[in-house]
Design a protein around this motif. Structure first.
Motif, PDB file in Angstrom:
ATOM      1  N   TRP A 603       0.828  -1.209   0.000  1.00 58.10           N
ATOM      2  CA  TRP A 603       0.000   0.000   0.000  1.00 58.10           C
ATOM      3  C   TRP A 603       0.862   1.258   0.000  1.00 58.10           C
ATOM      4  N   LEU A 609      -0.527   1.543  -7.340  1.00 58.16           N
ATOM      5  CA  LEU A 609      -1.744   1.937  -8.052  1.00 58.16           C
ATOM      6  C   LEU A 609      -1.622   1.635  -9.546  1.00 58.16           C
ATOM      7  N   VAL A 612      -2.159  -2.135 -10.147  1.00 61.95           N
ATOM      8  CA  VAL A 612      -3.572  -2.527 -10.100  1.00 61.95           C
ATOM      9  C   VAL A 612      -4.294  -2.069 -11.363  1.00 61.95           C
ATOM     10  N   SER A 613      -3.959  -0.866 -11.844  1.00 58.63           N
ATOM     11  CA  SER A 613      -4.597  -0.366 -13.062  1.00 58.63           C
ATOM     12  C   SER A 613      -4.326  -1.297 -14.238  1.00 58.63           C
ATOM     13  N   LEU A 649      -8.724   3.350  -6.350  1.00 55.56           N
ATOM     14  CA  LEU A 649      -9.057   1.959  -6.650  1.00 55.56           C
ATOM     15  C   LEU A 649     -10.563   1.780  -6.816  1.00 55.56           C
ATOM     16  N   LYS A 650     -11.330   2.463  -5.994  1.00 52.70           N
ATOM     17  CA  LYS A 650     -12.788   2.366  -6.126  1.00 52.70           C
ATOM     18  C   LYS A 650     -13.246   2.914  -7.478  1.00 52.70           C
ATOM     19  N   VAL A 654     -12.525  -1.572  -8.286  1.00 50.17           N
ATOM     20  CA  VAL A 654     -11.927  -2.579  -7.403  1.00 50.17           C
ATOM     21  C   VAL A 654     -12.674  -2.589  -6.081  1.00 50.17           C
TER      22      VAL A 654
END
Length: 766
Positions: A603, A609, A612-613, A649-650, A654
């Protein structure tokens, strides 16, 4: 060859050159004057060149002559034994520099007697008419037109005066020899002072002279009589003792009471051996507080001119303070002020020697703080230093006066417990240290809780300081492996375990670089009907040296070494790729989601980030089918960056789940502040619900809380039908555990989806 012949021979070359030019060039043969003019000019130029060279040769000869005169004068000045010899050397040098046939004179005088001297120091000179000098000096130089006043570079070392050299004679001669005279003056002044201070030369008014020297000395000189009282004290005694008069005072009364016996021993040593010097250190009281002095004592009672003991005192207070400060910095930690590793090992060595002579036991406690790196990363290094200082203060307050607390570096501390009766005393102290450090620390940044693990070793385990500390360090590894807030005694088998841990760490490095890991998928099911709705990705290490390595071994090690970030990125990348294939296998209408655990270090990673993208853009992955799990500890250390990451993320679709809910320092506030979608109830809550009504009531309350907040709740570790039925009655719809399936490979997961649902549609996620 006579000069006239030499000159005619020299003119042959330019004249002959001009004639040859006249004969060779037809245009120059008439008229004749066109050849005579160049010839004449060439001769004139050549004569000028010859005259210039002759002048330079003459000047060089004069400079060499002045150099020889100065070298001889400097050698004579160096061997001069009296001021008169110095003056005669200067007079001879001035005569040689100006010319013996030229009227001249020289004087070597104090600078104060010559007005108009150029200001400042350094070699300088001033050319004056003789009649402008003071009458007494002008009379001694009568008949001479001018005088050159030359000042030396530095004043004399004893008297502090600067002598000047006056050279008188024709002004032109003085100007020509000016540089040489300045050099002579620079050596004449110091030579005169050396001659004045020769020990074999009686000084006029000797007693007054040496009293003047003593008055400017910083050391204190005392003459002590046979009755041990001070008969004479140099003027600097007033500065040291703060009194205007110390004569008639007993010597021992001038020092601090605790050092008076040292004075008595010094006087007794001089009585027993009058021929030797005695050195000692005393403490005396002065106007600025206590001062430390270096005392040098000599017996001169047999010397008729002294007739007493000569005691020289030198104030070494500042030197001793500097030495103490350097020693303190070399053997103490700058942050906590505690002894460092070097001083601790030295004290352990002394304790071991004491143990060999007597029965008491020495014990060493190795203290390692838990998750201290997280404090530095979240609150900053300044807050971390304040916590370390507070830890040192708590340790010092907990220990006995005979014990030693030290900081070894980083977040590691140690305690030396001396004179223990039995090893159990160290174990009790270890438990006490854990409890003391477990209390919250109040800082300007907020309240922080820091726990610690403790390793215990005694002199029964080793008789070498380094090895004993190493044994305690091995014990703390065992304590931290058992969990937080634990202590452990050293046992011989720990060496093997630590060796294996180091070996595992090395193999983990290679496994990360070679991607030797595999993924298994734990199904998440609708417990009311057994239908699979998703999978949790689990990392496995199947190719260890002795078979598969349990996750409980390599996951904490990866967290500790920082390898968890690349390992987590690999899990995320491969898990979403496998899920995209599973979703195609499952058929139309069914979109099981994939849940991936994310460590606290990930994190904080700047690239997280972006990773995750890229994962959500995997071809074939259904929108909204990626869920990331984080622990409560991550949410408790909340900061603006974490807020931004979760909300970003939201926006990517996600889902966010809180893993192991209820096992940490739970706070309901983050359920309100963060956009959490799912709570995963830890297995420890599920194990006893069929047998413990209070545990069942607690689980039911958590289920109701989740339903009220609109959160999905998943029960972990369901292994019995009774647990499933009770959870169903409470309204908990989803769960995972061995009752439904063990972790599966991706191929087994595809088979499970086809077997249970035949490619038909499944229940939609909330």
């Amino acid at each position: 060859m006579p000069p006239a012949q030499w000159l005619m021979a020299a003119l042959v070359a330019p004249a002959g050159g001009a004639v040859c030019l006249y004969l060779a060039v037809p245009g120059l043969r008439e008229p004749l004057w066109t050849a005579i003019v160049p010839t004449a000019l060439s001769c004139v130029l050549f004569l000028l060149l010859v005259l210039r060279l002759a002048g330079m040769i003459a000047e060089h000869r004069r400079a060499r002559a002045r150099e020889r005169v100065l070298l001889a004068a400097i050698a004579a000045l160096a061997s001069a034994k009296s001021p008169d010899q110095v003056s005669r050397c200067c007079e001879a040098a001035v005569a040689a520099l100006l010319g013996a046939h030229v009227p001249h004179g020289s004087l070597l005088l104090p600078a104060g007697e010559v007005p108009g001297l150029p200001p400042g120091t350094g070699r300088a000179s001033l050319l004056l008419p003789v009649d402008r000098l003071p009458p007494g000096i002008a009379a001694r130089l009568a008949g001479l037109p001018a005088a050159l006043v030359c000042s030396p570079a530095e004043p004399g070392p004893a008297s502090g005066r600067a002598d000047v050299l006056l050279a008188a004679g024709p002004e032109r001669r003085l100007v020509g020899a000016r540089a040489a005279l300045e050099t002579l003056a620079a050596h004449a002044g110091p030579a005169a002072h050396r001659a004045e201070l020769r020990p074999d030369r009686p000084h006029p008014g000797g007693e007054a002279y040496f009293r003047t020297l003593l008055s400017s000395a910083s050391d204190v000189v005392l003459v002590v009589g046979a009755d041990s009282t001070v008969r004479y004290a140099s003027p600097s005694a007033r500065t040291l003792f703060g009194r205007s008069e110390v004569t008639g005072t007993p010597l021992r009364s001038l020092v601090e009471p605790q050092d008076r016996e040292r004075v008595d021993r010094t006087l007794a040593a001089l009585d027993s051996d009058p021929g030797r010097d005695v050195h000692d250190h005393w403490r005396v009281g002065g106007p600025g507080g206590r001062a430390e002095v270096e005392a040098r004592c000599r017996d001169l009672r047999a010397d008729g001119s002294v007739g007493g003991l000569v005691v020289t005192l030198r104030d070494v207070t500042e030197q001793r303070k500097l030495r103490y400060e350097l020693s303190r910095r070399a053997f103490h930690d700058p942050v906590t002020g505690l002894p460092n590793r070097a001083l601790l090992l030295e004290r352990i060595g002394r304790a071991l020697l004491h143990d060999r002579r007597e029965s008491p036991l020495a014990c060493v406690l190795f203290i390692d703080l838990d998750d201290f790196k997280t404090v530095n990363e979240t609150l900053g290094h300044a807050a971390g230093d304040r916590i370390l200082k507070a830890v040192g203060e708590r340790l010092s307050q907990t220990l006995r006066r005979t014990d030693t607390a030290a900081r070894l570096g980083g977040d590691a501390f140690a305690v030396l417990m001396e004179e223990a009766r039995q090893p159990e005393d160290a174990e009790l102290l270890a438990q006490q240290v854990i409890e003391v450090l477990d209390r919250p620390f109040r800082l300007p940044e907020g309240t922080v809780t820091v726990s610690a693990g403790v390793g215990v070793a005694t002199t029964w385990d080793s008789t070498d300081p380094d090895e004993l500390l190493s044994c305690a360090g091995l014990a703390v590894y065992a304590a931290k492996s058992a969990g937080k807030r634990q202590w452990s005694r050293f046992v011989p088998g720990l060496r093997v375990r630590v060796t294996e841990r180091h070996d595992l760490r090395a193999r983990l490095d290679r496994a990360i670089s070679r991607e030797e890991f595999a993924l298994r998928y734990q199904p998440v099911v609708d417990i009311t009907g057994g239908q699979v709705i998703g999978f949790e990705a689990l990392a496995r290490w199947p190719q260890g040296r002795c078979g598969p390595v349990p996750p409980g071994q390599f996951i904490p090690l990866a967290e500790e070494t920082g390898h968890i970030a690349p390992l987590g990125a690999w899990v995320l990348r491969n898990a979403v790729a496998d899920m995209a294939r599973l979703q195609r296998t499952a058929g139309r209408g069914l979109a099981p989601y994939i849940s991936v655990n994310v460590s606290g270090r990930q994190w904080q990673d700047a690239d997280f980030l972006e990773e995750v993208s890229k994962a959500v853009e995997t071809p074939g992955l259904a929108p909204g089918s990626l869920q990331l799990e984080l622990t409560e500890s991550v949410l408790l250390h909340r900061d603006d960056r974490l807020d931004r990451v979760i909300r970003s993320l939201k926006e990517l679709g996600v889902r966010i789940a809180v893993d192991d809910f209820g096992t940490g320092f739970s706070s309901l506030r983050y359920l309100r502040d963060f956009p959490v979608d799912t709570l995963k109830l830890d297995k420890t809550y599920i194990d006893d619900i069929p047998r413990d009504p209070r545990q069942a009531a607690l689980v039911h309350g958590i289920v109701c809380l989740a339903r009220t907040l609109g959160l999905q709740i998943i029960a972990e570790g369901i292994e019995q039908r009774g647990q499933r039925d009770l959870l169903t009655s409470m309204g908990c719809r989803f769960g995972q555990g061995f009752l439904f399936a063990r972790p599966l490979t991706v191929e087994q997961s595809a088979v499970a989806l086809r077997k249970h649902y035949g490619g038909g549609p499944g229940p939609a996620l909330r």
